[in-house]
Design a protein around this motif. Structure first.
Motif, PDB file in Angstrom:
ATOM      1  N   ALA A 195      39.645  46.096  29.326  1.00 16.40           N
ATOM      2  CA  ALA A 195      38.183  45.587  30.054  1.00 16.40           C
ATOM      3  C   ALA A 195      37.086  46.044  29.101  1.00 16.40           C
ATOM      4  CB  ALA A 195      38.148  46.177  31.521  1.00 16.40           C
ATOM      5  N   GLU A 196      37.558  47.121  28.489  1.00 17.78           N
ATOM      6  CA  GLU A 196      36.477  47.935  27.670  1.00 17.78           C
ATOM      7  C   GLU A 196      36.285  47.227  26.333  1.00 17.78           C
ATOM      8  OE1 GLU A 196      34.028  51.417  26.425  1.00 17.78           O
ATOM      9  OE2 GLU A 196      34.822  50.855  28.262  1.00 17.78           O
TER      10      GLU A 196
ATOM     11  N   LEU B 144      37.023  44.044  25.686  1.00 22.88           N
ATOM     12  CA  LEU B 144      36.531  42.648  26.103  1.00 22.88           C
ATOM     13  C   LEU B 144      34.870  42.680  26.386  1.00 22.88           C
ATOM     14  CD1 LEU B 144      39.092  41.257  28.557  1.00 22.88           C
ATOM     15  CD2 LEU B 144      38.631  40.177  26.394  1.00 22.88           C
ATOM     16  N   THR B 145      34.672  43.685  27.073  1.00 23.53           N
ATOM     17  CA  THR B 145      33.349  43.849  27.288  1.00 23.53           C
ATOM     18  C   THR B 145      32.242  44.161  26.289  1.00 23.53           C
ATOM     19  OG1 THR B 145      33.496  44.914  29.567  1.00 23.53           O
ATOM     20  CG2 THR B 145      31.470  45.416  28.521  1.00 23.53           C
TER      21      THR B 145
ATOM     22  N   GLN C 274      32.174  40.917  24.239  1.00 22.35           N
ATOM     23  CA  GLN C 274      31.462  39.910  25.009  1.00 22.35           C
ATOM     24  C   GLN C 274      29.773  40.027  24.777  1.00 22.35           C
ATOM     25  OE1 GLN C 274      30.846  40.213  29.068  1.00 22.35           O
ATOM     26  NE2 GLN C 274      31.572  38.299  29.619  1.00 22.35           N
ATOM     27  N   THR C 275      29.774  41.610  24.948  1.00 21.10           N
ATOM     28  CA  THR C 275      28.039  41.914  24.887  1.00 21.10           C
ATOM     29  C   THR C 275      27.534  41.971  23.589  1.00 21.10           C
ATOM     30  OG1 THR C 275      28.900  44.163  25.172  1.00 21.10           O
ATOM     31  CG2 THR C 275      28.147  42.961  27.190  1.00 21.10           C
TER      32      THR C 275
ATOM     33  N   ILE D 110      32.010  34.831  34.269  1.00 16.24           N
ATOM     34  CA  ILE D 110      31.931  34.839  32.945  1.00 16.24           C
ATOM     35  C   ILE D 110      31.826  33.470  32.062  1.00 16.24           C
ATOM     36  CG2 ILE D 110      33.123  37.063  32.698  1.00 16.24           C
ATOM     37  CD1 ILE D 110      35.545  35.308  32.450  1.00 16.24           C
TER      38      ILE D 110
ATOM     39  N   ASP E 214      34.652  33.010  26.984  1.00 16.42           N
ATOM     40  CA  ASP E 214      35.047  34.533  27.058  1.00 16.42           C
ATOM     41  C   ASP E 214      36.554  34.786  27.029  1.00 16.42           C
ATOM     42  OD1 ASP E 214      32.569  35.600  26.987  1.00 16.42           O
ATOM     43  OD2 ASP E 214      32.298  35.349  29.027  1.00 16.42           O
TER      44      ASP E 214
END
Length: 228
Positions: free
Chosen positions: A144-145, A147-148, A151-152, A185, A189
């Motif tokens: 998750a880290e 990916l975030t 993505q950002t 999302i 993504d």
């Protein structure tokens, strides 16, 4: 406790944080292109996933990638073991925990962290790809880290390779139906993730992402990554 004592304790804590960052940046800055490998600490050596992960580590190492794991047992040890037998560096970013974590012996370079957030930065800062094997909460947290961050726009876009579709497909279906389907999302993504089954598919998935480009970040990407 006096106010001066409280302030000194805060200052000492900040110095410990900075010491971990300084050591990590200094010792990892020369490792060359690397791949961060995540997976369960609880997987036994006789489990087929252990052999699969060891094979992945060896193939990546022989291809010129330093292999970075969490430095502990299970699939972390398998990745390090494969890399240690290969041509490139095997690196462990160990974390001090009350249980489960101990340093595996298959490392050319070992760093020890007290704080998860400093350790996470080191996983991301020098990685040109992530390989994620079946695991528990820690593995999901690491997935998750990254990916975030991608993505950002806080990290450059690098391949995220998930190994073993039978483990990951339920989660991916849920992401597609509930997260993308609910507008939480974007459908694009999910394109950040690629699923493979065999050790021999991991390296081609990474190389295909880059094509003729170099693994090192551009100066602009490097500036973004330093914001971590």
């Amino acid at each position: 406790m006096s106010e001066d004592d409280k302030q000194e304790r805060k200052a000492a804590r900040i110095r410990r944080y900075m010491a971990e960052f300084n050591e990590g940046f200094e010792r990892l800055s020369t490792i060359g292109p690397s791949v961060s490998v995540f997976g369960s600490a609880r997987t036994a050596p006789e489990d087929p996933r252990y052999g699969l992960t060891e094979r992945i580590g060896r193939l990546l190492s022989d291809a010129g990638f330093a292999v970075v794991s969490g430095g502990g047992p299970g699939l972390m040890a398998a990745a390090n073991r494969g890399a240690y037998a290969g041509k490139s560096s095997s690196i462990g970013l160990n974390i001090q925990l009350p249980h489960e974590q101990h340093v595996n012996p298959y490392q050319d370079l070992t760093l020890s962290f007290r704080h998860f957030f400093a350790r996470k930065v080191m996983f991301v800062r020098y990685a040109c790809a992530y390989v994620v094997l079946p695991g528990g909460f820690g593995t999901l947290d690491e997935l998750a880290e990254v990916l975030t961050l991608i993505q950002t726009g806080k990290s450059r876009r690098v391949p995220i390779v998930l190994v073993e579709g039978a483990f990951w497909n339920g989660l991916l279906d849920w992401m597609k139906q509930k997260m993308a389907g609910g507008g939480l999302i974007g459908p694009e993504d999910l394109e950040l993730l690629r699923v493979v089954e065999r050790a021999e598919e991991v390296l081609p998935a990474i190389l295909q992402h880059y094509g003729e480009r170099h693994y090192s970040p551009t100066p602009e990407e490097d500036d973004i990554m330093f914001e971590l």
